[in-house]
Scaffold this active site. Structure first.
Site, mmCIF file in Angstrom:
data_model
loop_
_atom_site.group_PDB
_atom_site.id
_atom_site.type_symbol
_atom_site.label_atom_id
_atom_site.label_comp_id
_atom_site.label_asym_id
_atom_site.label_seq_id
_atom_site.Cartn_x
_atom_site.Cartn_y
_atom_site.Cartn_z
ATOM 1 N N ASP A 83 72.386 -1.685 36.573
ATOM 2 C CA ASP A 83 71.755 -2.667 35.686
ATOM 3 C C ASP A 83 72.670 -3.194 34.598
ATOM 4 O OD1 ASP A 83 71.526 -0.027 34.347
ATOM 5 O OD2 ASP A 83 70.465 -1.181 32.826
ATOM 6 N N ASP A 86 76.065 1.216 32.886
ATOM 7 C CA ASP A 86 75.873 2.581 33.375
ATOM 8 C C ASP A 86 75.804 2.571 34.901
ATOM 9 O OD1 ASP A 86 73.286 1.608 33.938
ATOM 10 O OD2 ASP A 86 72.578 2.220 31.969
ATOM 11 N N TYR A 235 63.633 1.689 30.213
ATOM 12 C CA TYR A 235 62.928 0.467 30.560
ATOM 13 C C TYR A 235 61.431 0.735 30.581
ATOM 14 C CZ TYR A 235 67.401 -1.697 31.680
ATOM 15 O OH TYR A 235 68.669 -2.217 31.592
ATOM 16 N N GLU A 481 77.464 -4.483 25.466
ATOM 17 C CA GLU A 481 77.070 -4.135 26.821
ATOM 18 C C GLU A 481 76.476 -5.350 27.536
ATOM 19 O OE1 GLU A 481 74.933 -0.537 29.251
ATOM 20 O OE2 GLU A 481 74.102 -1.043 27.300
#
Length: 629
Positions: A83, A86, A235, A481
């Site tokens: 995603d 990571d 999430y 990120e």
């Protein structure tokens, strides 16, 4: 990726703070190459791939990873996307990514094709949908996640070296997940439309799975993060599953034309919140604004039938969202930074910018094609204003911002170099195949204060804070990120801007100079007699913030002589705001010199700095300098 306490960031004098141009043109002074940005934003997906990489893989510093995913559970779950920075495959954001990539193709297929990127975009979608087909092993079974965030975040490893848990998590009637199943249904329905013109059998297969997943989501209701609790810290489904049920149904209606799906959207409008929620956010979690825009399209296209009244209620909510983005709402408004960027929250704000801008763009096109206008607080708004606001947000991303920074990695000259991304920050396994352990990755690579060894081309990072400040640091995960769902809407936006759209204008609500309380400051050009140094100032942007008009000035200092310029000292008076790209010599006087990364200025070259203030141009002159011998 993770949720941590927000921290204050200030811009320091470094390469990340200013765009240096040897051509003498500031980033904002030139029109952006949206086609180049489009190509790079699509290329990013190849760096996020999990599984066995194809021979035609263009991001060559990546290799195969996650090949055993799912095997412990008796299923092949290789493939799909990581995603963000990571190595976990989270189902909900992955599905939203594919929905938005597919929507980009549905709306702007011709524009993407004209850019030469249709094959790559469909390839990016198919990498996701192939994984979803593997994950949907039975009509009422969906594998929703591989890996878990806690153990993954305890390690800093290349995907090719992963030693963390690869446990797979499934949804079924006893462990429902209507939000995740609904979003995956929406993704496969939208993707079926993207492939309809080129791969008919594959399109039909996706549509079959989409229908089954929607039935599963609607029949066995529940939040996915209750069935997969390890997802909650990363999430969490804050909005519940009602929005995804409507989202899946409206996409199935658009993909199939079947009346029963429009019946579902209309008859469940109130009970599932479609006509109840007034929303100022569109994201992987909250889909209501997207539902409302798509329902409005049915109305605008004259296909409402007996549901005209309820679809008008959907449209009212859609326009609430759009007017909030324009800051012309009677209720809540979407906040903007002083530099004009829409701002929702500190962590990865760019995801909200691209998704909102996409809705602004498609709704502008819907209105234009049907001869309608938007109404905000009782006033008519031309569709071009929606597109112009979306364009201003894309331009901010690409470098038209107070820091003259591109937040799309690899685009322009001044972009983030220390991206919070495991694969990019560790030397490629193809260059050095030595195993990188869990803790070794943190001690050797995560803490490095150097540029990433692998350039993550096309990654849209989280972006600046509410004051337009940004720190290019690998441990600044909120800002550096990237995520797959940042880029999904951006693909459609860039295609639209590159190959179709209105003439570039300032957003009338953000930088409309005709409504300025004071006249626009005139450009300034100064040439020092006999020394071959010129100083050019221009207003590159203006905006209203809390009742005050701010200007961003771009200043280009050029060495027009035949000798290298050294030890330059500029004298600057009437500078009351923030500046980037100069070094102040002392706190007591008005003397400034080159930024820390420039020691001299070669012949026929320039450097640019910027400053922002609610005042006319500063007075800039050359105090002293030396010529290289």
């Amino acid at each position: 990726m993770g949720k941590k306490n927000a921290r204050s960031l200030t811009c320091i004098a470094s390469l990340a703070c200013i765009f240096i141009s040897l051509s003498g043109r500031s980033a904002s002074a030139a029109a952006f190459d949206y086609g180049e940005a489009l190509s790079k934003s699509i290329l990013f997906y190849e760096a996020q791939r999990s599984g066995r990489l194809p021979d035609h893989q263009r991001v060559t510093w990546r290799s195969h990873s996650g090949l055993e995913d799912g095997k412990a559970s008796g299923v092949d779950l290789s493939g799909g996307y990581y995603d963000a920075g990571d190595n976990v495959k989270f189902g909900l954001p992955m599905a939203f990514t594919i929905t938005m990539l597919s929507w980009s193709v549905v709306e702007y297929r011709d524009q993407i094709a004209k850019s030469g990127e249709l094959g790559n975009t469909l390839g990016a979608i198919k990498w996701g949908t192939d994984y979803f087909l593997k994950s949907h092993t039975e009509p009422n079974v969906l594998w929703g996640q591989v890996g878990e965030g806690q153990s993954d975040h305890a390690c800093w490893q290349r995907p090719e070296d992963m030693t963390t848990s690869r446990q797979a998590y499934r949804l079924d009637p006893s462990r429902p997940g209507s939000d995740l199943a609904g979003e995956t249904a929406a993704a496969m329905a939208a993707a079926s439309m993207a492939f309809r013109g080129s791969q008919a059998s594959y399109s039909n297969l996706l549509l079959t799975h989409a229908k089954q997943l929607f039935n599963f989501a609607d029949t066995y209701r529940g939040k996915y993060d209750s069935s997969i609790p390890v997802a909650q810290k990363f999430y969490s489904s804050r909005s519940g599953y009602a929005d995804e049920l409507l989202w899946a149904a409206i996409w199935l209606h658009r993909a199939t034309g079947e009346q029963k799906y429009l019946d579902y959207v209309a008859k469940n409008a109130a009970v599932l919140g479609g006509t109840g929620w007034s929303i100022t956010e569109f994201s992987w979690d909250i889909k209501y604004a997207g539902v409302q825009v798509l329902a409005s399209k049915v109305l605008l296209d004259g296909k409402a039938g007996s549901y005209k009244s309820v679809l008008e209620q959907y449209q009212s909510k859609a326009e609430y969202f759009l007017c909030a983005c324009l800051q012309q709402n009677s209720g809540a408004q979407v906040q903007r930074t002083p530099g004009g960027l829409m701002f929702i929250r500190q962590w990865n704000n760019m995801q909200y910018v691209t998704s909102a801008s996409f809705l602004l763009t498609v709704y502008s096109d819907y209105l234009t094609s049907t001869g309608n206008t938007l109404r905000c607080n009782g006033r008519a708004v031309n569709p071009s204003q929606l597109l112009n606001l979306a364009r201003s947000q894309v331009d901010y991303i690409l470098g038209d911002n107070p820091r003259a920074t591109s937040y799309l990695v690899g685009f322009g000259f001044n972009y983030p170099r220390q991206v919070h991304h495991r694969a990019a920050s560790i030397v490629s396994i193809k260059q050095n195949p030595s195993f990188v352990g869990c803790k070794e990755g943190y001690s050797t690579w995560y803490t490095r204060r150097q540029s990433d060894p692998n350039l993550l081309v096309g990654a849209l990072v989280g972006g600046p804070d509410v004051s337009d400040n940004f720190a290019d640091e690998r441990n600044n995960w909120e800002q550096t990120e990237p995520t797959t769902y940042n880029n999904g809407p951006l693909v459609g936006l860039l295609a639209r801007l590159h190959n179709g759209g209105s003439t570039r204008k300032n957003d009338q609500n953000l930088v409309s100079l005709s409504k300025a309380a004071s006249p626009l400051p005139s450009p300034s050009s100064r040439k020092q007699p006999g020394d071959g140094i010129s100083i050019d100032q221009n207003v590159t942007m203006s905006w209203d913030y809390r009742g005050q008009r701010f200007y961003r000035y771009g200043v280009t200092v050029s060495n027009r002589s035949k000798q290298t310029l050294e030890k330059l000292v500029l004298k600057i008076h009437k500078l009351s705001g923030s500046f980037w790209g100069l070094t102040k010599l002392s706190a007591s006087d008005h003397a400034y010199t080159f930024p820390s990364w420039i020691r001299s200025l070669p012949p026929r070259s320039s450097f640019t700095f910027v400053y922002v203030q609610p005042a006319p141009l500063a007075e800039i002159s050359v105090q002293s300098f030396a010529r290289a011998s």
